[in-house]
Enzyme design. Sequence first.
Site, PDB file in Angstrom:
ATOM      1  N   ALA A 223      -8.821  21.253 -62.594  1.00  0.00           N
ATOM      2  CA  ALA A 223      -7.630  20.487 -62.219  1.00  0.00           C
ATOM      3  C   ALA A 223      -7.644  20.199 -60.727  1.00  0.00           C
ATOM      4  O   ALA A 223      -8.461  20.748 -59.976  1.00  0.00           O
ATOM      5  CB  ALA A 223      -6.337  21.186 -62.599  1.00  0.00           C
ATOM      6  N   THR A 224      -6.726  19.360 -60.313  1.00  0.00           N
ATOM      7  CA  THR A 224      -6.520  19.070 -58.901  1.00  0.00           C
ATOM      8  C   THR A 224      -5.027  19.075 -58.631  1.00  0.00           C
ATOM      9  O   THR A 224      -4.268  18.399 -59.324  1.00  0.00           O
ATOM     10  CB  THR A 224      -7.087  17.687 -58.518  1.00  0.00           C
ATOM     11  OG1 THR A 224      -8.475  17.642 -58.855  1.00  0.00           O
ATOM     12  CG2 THR A 224      -6.919  17.410 -57.034  1.00  0.00           C
TER      13      THR A 224
END
Length: 196
Positions: free
Chosen positions: A6-7
């Site tokens: 994820a970011t």
Amino acid sequence: MEELPATAIGLKVNDGIVLASERRLSYGGYVLSKQAKKVHKIGKFLMAGAGIYGDLQTLTRIMNVEIKYYEISTGKPISVHAAAKLLSVILYQYKVMPFISEILFGGVDEKGPQLYVLDPIGSLIEDNYAAVGSGARIAIGVLESEYDPNMNLDIAAQLITKAIKASIERDITSGDGIDLAIMDKKGNYENKFIPY
């Protein structure tokens, strides 16, 4: 430590804070969901993260309960720093079997906008901007080149969106739209979803 899928990105400016994350939930190359919300409002605070989604959900629930308990017990609101420190202590208590997550935590109080970054064992760092997760290396370059603490919240939201989009383009575990949470210096909150 392996990069967490994820970011998530946080940005503090004089006018408030902005947190954002993309919505893809993937494990080992498999996209489990395209609707995973990783930015949350907890009381008067914002929290975003990267890592094991169940751990992020659990930390969100724990913080909701602990903040309410503190405020009921003391009869006064908890400060941003104290809430971030509380999260740090919770993470440290689980250091033997840690929550596999990197967290961005922020809010606004009488000391102004504040943004904190926490690792899985509770290290607590205050910063002006930060990116966590597998897309962080891409996003941080965008933030470093354009960040200005004097930018208004609209420009900050555009910058954070640009950084997330750059991560989505290059990181296979990031994608499927952007959740954006904005809190101004008066504590007003706005939530947006940007399809991408």
